[in-house]
Design a protein around this motif. Structure first.
Motif, short mmCIF file in Angstrom:
data_model
loop_
_atom_site.label_atom_id
_atom_site.label_comp_id
_atom_site.label_asym_id
_atom_site.label_seq_id
_atom_site.Cartn_x
_atom_site.Cartn_y
_atom_site.Cartn_z
N ALA A 275 0.83 -1.20 0.00
CA ALA A 275 0.00 0.00 0.00
C ALA A 275 0.86 1.26 0.00
O ALA A 275 0.62 2.20 -0.77
CB ALA A 275 -0.94 -0.01 1.21
N CYS A 279 0.96 3.79 -3.25
CA CYS A 279 0.50 5.17 -3.01
C CYS A 279 1.57 6.18 -3.43
O CYS A 279 1.26 7.18 -4.08
CB CYS A 279 0.14 5.36 -1.55
SG CYS A 279 -1.41 4.59 -1.06
N ASN A 507 -5.71 -5.92 -1.67
CA ASN A 507 -4.88 -4.75 -1.42
C ASN A 507 -5.71 -3.49 -1.22
O ASN A 507 -5.24 -2.51 -0.64
CB ASN A 507 -3.90 -4.51 -2.58
CG ASN A 507 -2.80 -5.56 -2.65
OD1 ASN A 507 -2.27 -5.99 -1.62
ND2 ASN A 507 -2.45 -5.98 -3.85
N ILE A 511 -4.75 -0.02 0.79
CA ILE A 511 -4.44 1.20 0.04
C ILE A 511 -5.34 2.34 0.48
O ILE A 511 -4.88 3.47 0.71
CB ILE A 511 -4.58 0.94 -1.47
CG1 ILE A 511 -3.49 -0.03 -1.94
CG2 ILE A 511 -4.51 2.25 -2.26
CD1 ILE A 511 -3.67 -0.55 -3.36
#
Length: 542
Positions: A275, A279, A507, A511
């Motif tokens: 994550a 990002c 995920n 995230i």
């Protein structure tokens, strides 16, 4: 065996068989009926068999099976819980009836305890855990453990010697969650098949090593008669493989079962690293480009809310990062009802707290479509997790929803032009609110709807090569962290399930959690949560 020898042996074992029957029944009439059934079965079996190595064990096994069927008829096919079946199958013979009765009495007493007391009994007497260890494992005080032990000792009367035994016979497992990757059939999926704890324990008993039906019965301490039918069905539907064609074949479970009693802290850390990486190295640049796009890359939603669209863009991005459907075909099983999927389950027991963090659980990408005149007119993709206001269950994604949605959209979003039931369904789901469609749309003209969804992000920006390379390195991290937790015969499936990790729907909550922390996203409204992580590609105008 010739008739003379068969007659001799029947006479020799008649009294033992009647003694066995009396030890199981509470009255003479039932004991006589059971004994006559056993004698008949044993005699027929003698006439058909030669070279029986252990006559006593052979007769005792037949007696146990006949008894199991006898009880089954008496119970009028009522459901029998695994913890309530009293009599184990044994090959040791009739001389062990007395000790068997002692053990039966103990199991009956244990079965009457509460779930917590049964857990404490197992930990104390079968795992030799200290009071302090039990208290820590069950998250209760030491004083509470001591109080329960005192009550348990009084009830069990410790003069009964507790005999060490296999875990499943005293502490059976259960599937805490079940699912599939692929298409469920008319009868449903893994959850529908494993509708009893007995089936779940059968699958678990032959997961790490191949076992015969007799060995499974011994492991569970359940009569073979109860095992055979359930095992046959699990083999027929492709959850367990029969690995040889001998007279007493062995069986091996092929579904992907995760033991949540294992330590998954490393996997959790990797997912949080994923994550953070995505990002910083992918979504930051992507969101910047998306903010500058006046057309929202062709995505349509109420008020053109970019924050809401970014949630959906996360899902679309992960889908665009890879496709491993071809390898999926190697592991998916075709079921008798038309289902075609890889079966999944998580397993635990009454004595262990679940160690997987349920808040991150999700229901993986669900695709559906609508056809008109042999032409695909709608393709949907949906993911359910803690940030969506929907049940985390694939059954929540109903094909009728998309038929109703297509009718609504293709009729200009006018509720009077579709049925009352259809409009009520869309409103109840939250896909339509305040007279407006809430689902994110992508209009496609003369295009491949599936391809549009799968490659949506790639058509608007290039995925950096170093991101894809990091995905491969992450796959190895996942594989190394998890491979030892699964049986050897599933090694290739373990490798498959730990590949393409950047594409995983699971995920998404990690995230989103990270993006909310660093303010890349704003929280959704309750209305938006009903329809988020749902994107529909549709042929034609809105």
């Amino acid at each position: 065996m010739n008739k003379i020898n068969a007659d001799r042996l029947i006479v020799e074992y008649q009294q033992k068989i009647f003694g066995f029957a009396m030890s199981k029944m509470r009255d003479v009439d039932n004991a006589e009926e059971l004994a006559s059934n056993i004698v008949l079965e044993v005699y027929k079996s003698f006439l058909k068999s030669d070279n029986i190595a252990n006559i006593e064990g052979y007769v005792y096994r037949i007696a146990s099976n006949v008894y199991a069927r006898f009880i089954d008829r008496k119970m009028a096919n009522q459901h029998i819980d695994i913890m309530k079946i009293e009599y184990p199958v044994s090959e040791s013979g009739f001389d062990c009836i007395e000790s068997g009765e002692t053990y039966r009495k103990l199991r009956r007493e244990i079965g009457m305890l509460s779930n917590r007391q049964r857990a404490i009994t197992y930990m104390k007497y079968y795992k030799d855990m200290s009071v302090m260890e039990i208290a820590k494992e069950l998250n209760i005080s030491v004083g509470t453990v001591k109080w329960h032990l005192s009550d348990i000792r009084s009830g069990l009367k410790e003069k009964i010697d507790m005999v060490k035994n296999g875990n499943l016979s005293v502490n059976p497992v259960y599937f805490v969650s079940m699912g599939h990757s692929g298409s469920p059939g008319k009868s449903g999926d893994t959850k529908d098949m494993f509708d009893s704890r007995l089936k779940q324990n059968i699958a678990w008993s032959c997961y790490y090593q191949a076992r015969t039906v007799t060995e499974i019965a011994k492991e569970l301490e359940v009569p073979i008669a109860y095992i055979e039918g359930e095992l046959r069905k699990l083999v027929e539907w492709g959850y367990i493989d029969q690995i040889d064609n001998s007279k007493n074949p062995k069986y091996l479970t092929n579904m992907y079962i995760t033991d949540v009693r294992e330590d998954f802290s490393e996997e959790l850390k990797i997912k949080k690293d994923v994550a953070d990486f995505l990002c910083e190295n992918l979504f930051k640049d992507m969101f910047d480009k998306f903010d500058k796009a006046d057309d929202n890359w062709g995505m349509i939603c109420p008020n053109n809310d970019k924050n809401y669209l970014k949630y959906n863009l996360i899902m679309m991005t992960l889908i665009s990062l890879g496709d491993d459907w071809e390898n999926w075909e190697e592991f998916a099983v075709k079921r008798p009802d038309g289902g075609h999927f890889i079966a999944y389950a998580n397993v635990t027991d009454d004595c262990t707290k679940k160690k997987l963090d349920d808040k991150y659980k999700g229901c993986g990408y669900m695709f559906d479509q609508v056809w008109r005149d042999n032409r695909q007119v709608l393709q949907s993709i949906q993911y359910n997790c803690m940030y969506s206001g929907r049940s985390i269950d694939w059954r929540n994604n109903n094909p009728d929803d998309w038929e109703d949605l297509y009718s609504y959209i293709s009729n200009g979003c006018e509720k009077d032009k579709i049925s009352v039931n259809s409009f009520s369904n869309l409103s109840a789901k939250g896909y339509v609110a305040d007279g407006k469609n809430q689902i994110t749309l992508i209009n496609v003209k003369d295009g491949n709807l599936v391809g549009t969804i799968n490659n949506f992000v790639k058509t608007h920006m290039q995925i950096p090569e170093f991101v894809l390379e990091e995905g491969k390195r992450t796959d190895e991290r996942f594989y190394k962290a998890n491979r030892h937790k699964y049986p050897k015969h599933l090694e290739k499936l373990v490798r498959y399930n730990n590949s393409n990790s950047f594409t995983w729907g699971e995920n998404i909550p990690f995230i989103v959690e990270r993006m909310l922390e660093v303010r890349m996203l704003k929280p959704l409204t309750d209305k938006q949560k009903k329809a988020v992580f749902t994107v529909v590609a549709i042929n034609g105008e809105e």
